[in-house]
Scaffold this motif. Structure first.
Motif, PDB file in Angstrom:
ATOM      1  N   LEU A 266       0.832  -1.147   0.038  1.00 18.00           N
ATOM      2  CA  LEU A 266      -0.076  -0.076   0.013  1.00 18.00           C
ATOM      3  C   LEU A 266       0.694   1.168  -0.015  1.00 18.00           C
ATOM      4  O   LEU A 266       0.631   2.354  -0.629  1.00 18.00           O
ATOM      5  CB  LEU A 266      -0.816   0.108   1.112  1.00 18.00           C
ATOM      6  CG  LEU A 266      -2.029  -0.938   1.157  1.00 18.00           C
ATOM      7  CD1 LEU A 266      -2.895  -1.026   2.502  1.00 18.00           C
ATOM      8  CD2 LEU A 266      -2.914  -0.973   0.104  1.00 18.00           C
ATOM      9  N   ALA A 267       2.022   1.289   0.596  1.00 19.77           N
ATOM     10  CA  ALA A 267       2.877   2.472   0.726  1.00 19.77           C
ATOM     11  C   ALA A 267       3.615   2.534  -0.889  1.00 19.77           C
ATOM     12  O   ALA A 267       3.631   3.673  -1.156  1.00 19.77           O
ATOM     13  CB  ALA A 267       3.988   2.113   1.628  1.00 19.77           C
ATOM     14  N   SER A 268       3.755   1.517  -1.501  1.00 20.46           N
ATOM     15  CA  SER A 268       4.351   1.575  -2.833  1.00 20.46           C
ATOM     16  C   SER A 268       3.208   2.089  -3.852  1.00 20.46           C
ATOM     17  O   SER A 268       3.380   3.006  -4.665  1.00 20.46           O
ATOM     18  CB  SER A 268       4.662   0.289  -3.421  1.00 20.46           C
ATOM     19  OG  SER A 268       5.184   0.181  -4.751  1.00 20.46           O
ATOM     20  N   VAL A 269       2.134   1.735  -3.463  1.00 17.59           N
ATOM     21  CA  VAL A 269       0.608   2.231  -4.386  1.00 17.59           C
ATOM     22  C   VAL A 269       0.575   3.707  -3.938  1.00 17.59           C
ATOM     23  O   VAL A 269       0.191   4.536  -4.924  1.00 17.59           O
ATOM     24  CB  VAL A 269      -0.554   1.460  -3.881  1.00 17.59           C
ATOM     25  CG1 VAL A 269      -1.651   1.802  -4.449  1.00 17.59           C
ATOM     26  CG2 VAL A 269      -0.303   0.114  -4.696  1.00 17.59           C
ATOM     27  N   GLY A 270       0.981   4.087  -3.038  1.00 14.99           N
ATOM     28  CA  GLY A 270       0.912   5.742  -2.482  1.00 14.99           C
ATOM     29  C   GLY A 270      -0.443   5.856  -1.708  1.00 14.99           C
ATOM     30  O   GLY A 270      -1.323   6.835  -1.874  1.00 14.99           O
ATOM     31  N   LEU A 271      -0.801   4.836  -0.878  1.00 14.50           N
ATOM     32  CA  LEU A 271      -2.004   5.154   0.099  1.00 14.50           C
ATOM     33  C   LEU A 271      -1.770   6.439   0.865  1.00 14.50           C
ATOM     34  O   LEU A 271      -0.586   6.306   1.699  1.00 14.50           O
ATOM     35  CB  LEU A 271      -2.237   3.847   0.777  1.00 14.50           C
ATOM     36  CG  LEU A 271      -3.410   3.840   1.781  1.00 14.50           C
ATOM     37  CD1 LEU A 271      -4.778   3.572   0.769  1.00 14.50           C
ATOM     38  CD2 LEU A 271      -3.259   2.620   2.860  1.00 14.50           C
TER      39      LEU A 271
END
Length: 509
Positions: A382-387
């Protein structure tokens, strides 16, 4: 001043100390972890002492080195490198802890090389003299070459040769540009100097600027890497041992983007403005193309490797926007990517130690077998996705804000290219969600399968490493003000230099 020199040279002292305790592998690991931990404490103290409202260098040291050439041992902190210095020191002990059981051959040599690589990376960020910077830039190549070549996978020879050929080619051209730049300064002022501050005053005609900028830009673009100079990265990541991948993604790739913001763009502002449309286009191509390649990979390491190309494309887009939000977003994105990519490569390494395969199709249902592992995997995904609430959101949002602001300004002036590029860059966010969620869905859910079962969940050591990284990601995502205050003054100076018309374009060669 003393603290900064200790920060830089401590890994060298640690490498020498390992020569004393080399027979005891447990002591080698403990000493290296201790040295890295002390370095991080020093970096944290310097970060807290750093005043973001003060222009110029802080904690600087300048000592004449090669007087006839105008070379000095010059190091210092500024708003551009402060976060990257902290990131480098922060990841150091985590890399060693992550390699605790993964590296069981030539243990002393491995830890010596990691310490020397840490020294070279830190030196490249701290250097304020172009000769010194180039020495550290080249020195980084040797330990990484050996780490991949000795502890890498089956195709490590191919990966190391490709890595060296790419980076060495760019470096040779940069060296030629450095020599011409210093010669130009000496001819104009009668004094030779490699100091960044002196070289910024060199006045060159646009054609000459363009040639020199091309040499610098090629070297830095290979390191980023930008499409089409990216093909060395997947091979290096796949064949590197887990600690090598963590260092490569966490810190080494930032050398390229740091080189652009610290040297490539400010040294040649007129040429940068002339080539901005091309560079912005390549940045957006890197964002979209890297994400598309990640979407179709079956090797779990390659997914993360290609995602790095996409995420660092945002960094370049932010730097080229020349908007304060975009510039600061680019710096934050560099740090965020270092944290997130390090976590993802550690997760891949941890499951690889248990199953000895990187094929995505070999896995499934890990959430039921390894619930703690799955929890961390979802967090980093989720951090990689930009949450929102994660550092990935902070960096990408500021970069896109800067890109759209710059694009709209140029739209008002009658040019729509920048606005179209900014809009295209948004598709990278969507594609990023697609490939990372596909990765997580296949990896963690569905039928339970793995090459070896049952699988042991994360140990306390592994959970602690990932927990520290996850906490840092949320800290930067929820409380970015501190980091933004540290970088604001330097970002404004960079913006002013890049947007102020200069007489250099009309200077005579």
């Amino acid at each position: 001043m003393l603290l900064l020199n200790l920060l830089l040279w401590l890994p060298v002292a640690g490498a020498l100390l390992l020569g004393v305790v080399r027979a005891n592998t447990s002591m080698v690991r403990l000493v290296t972890t201790g040295v890295m931990a002390v370095q991080f404490v020093l970096a944290l103290v310097l970060y807290l002492q750093f005043d973001g409202g003060v222009a110029g260098l802080q904690a600087a040291t300048t000592i004449p080195w090669i007087g006839d050439w105008g070379v000095s041992y010059a190091i210092g902190l500024d708003g551009i490198n402060i976060l990257l210095v902290l990131l480098t020191a922060f990841l150091g002990p985590l890399v060693i802890l992550g390699a605790w059981h993964a590296i069981d051959q030539d243990v002393t040599l491995f830890h010596v090389l990691v310490l020397l690589l840490q020294f070279a990376m830190m030196g490249a960020f701290l250097a304020q003299d172009l000769f010194l910077f180039y020495v550290f830039w080249e020195a980084m190549l040797i330990p990484m070459f050996l780490i991949i070549g000795i502890w890498g996978g089956a195709r490590r020879s191919y990966a190391t040769v490709k890595f060296v050929l790419y980076t060495a080619f760019g470096s040779i051209l940069m060296l030629a540009a450095v020599i011409y730049l210093v010669w130009s300064l000496q001819r104009a002022g009668g004094v030779a100097s490699f100091a960044f501050a002196d070289l910024m005053r060199v006045s060159l005609p646009l054609p000459v600027q363009s040639l020199l900028f091309g040499a610098f830009a090629l070297s830095f673009a290979i390191k980023v890497p930008m499409v089409p100079l990216h093909t060395w990265l997947p091979d290096a990541h796949v064949e590197a041992p887990t600690p090598g991948s963590v260092i490569l993604a966490g810190v080494l790739l930032k050398m390229g983007t740091y080189g652009f913001i610290k040297l490539g763009f400010p040294l040649f502002p007129d040429a940068t403005r002339a080539f901005t449309p091309l560079l912005m286009t390549l940045s957006v191509v890197s964002i979209v193309y890297g994400a598309c390649l990640a979407l179709v990979q079956t090797d779990i390491k390659k997914i993360i490797a290609y995602s790095s190309i996409s995420h660092l494309g945002y960094v370049m887009l932010g730097l080229l926007s020349l908007e304060l939000a975009g510039i600061q977003g680019a710096i934050v994105q560099m740090v965020s990517h270092g944290l997130v990519a390090a976590g993802l490569f550690l997760l891949v390494g941890m499951v690889y130690e248990r199953c000895h395969t990187r094929e995505l199709a070999a896995y499934g249902g890990l959430a039921r077998q390894m619930p703690v592992y799955a929890t961390f995997f979802v967090v980093f995904t989720l951090a990689s996705v930009g949450l929102p609430t994660t550092s990935g959101f902070t960096g990408e949002f500021l970069v896109l804000l800067g890109a759209f602001t710059a694009g709209w300004s140029r739209h008002v002036e009658g040019s729509n290219v920048s606005l179209y590029l900014a809009a295209t860059a948004v598709t990278g966010v969507v594609l990023g969600a697609l490939y990372m969620l596909r990765f997580a869905l296949t990896f963690l859910f569905g039928p339970v399968k793995a090459p070896h079962r049952p699988l042991a969940d994360l140990s306390l050591r592994e959970s602690s490493i990932l927990g520290i990284l996850a906490a840092s990601i949320f800290a930067l995502g929820l409380f970015p003000d501190g980091a933004l205050r540290k970088t604001e003054r330097a970002a404004l100076q960079y913006q002013q230099r890049m947007t102020t018309p200069s007489a250099s374009a009309n200077a005579q060669p």
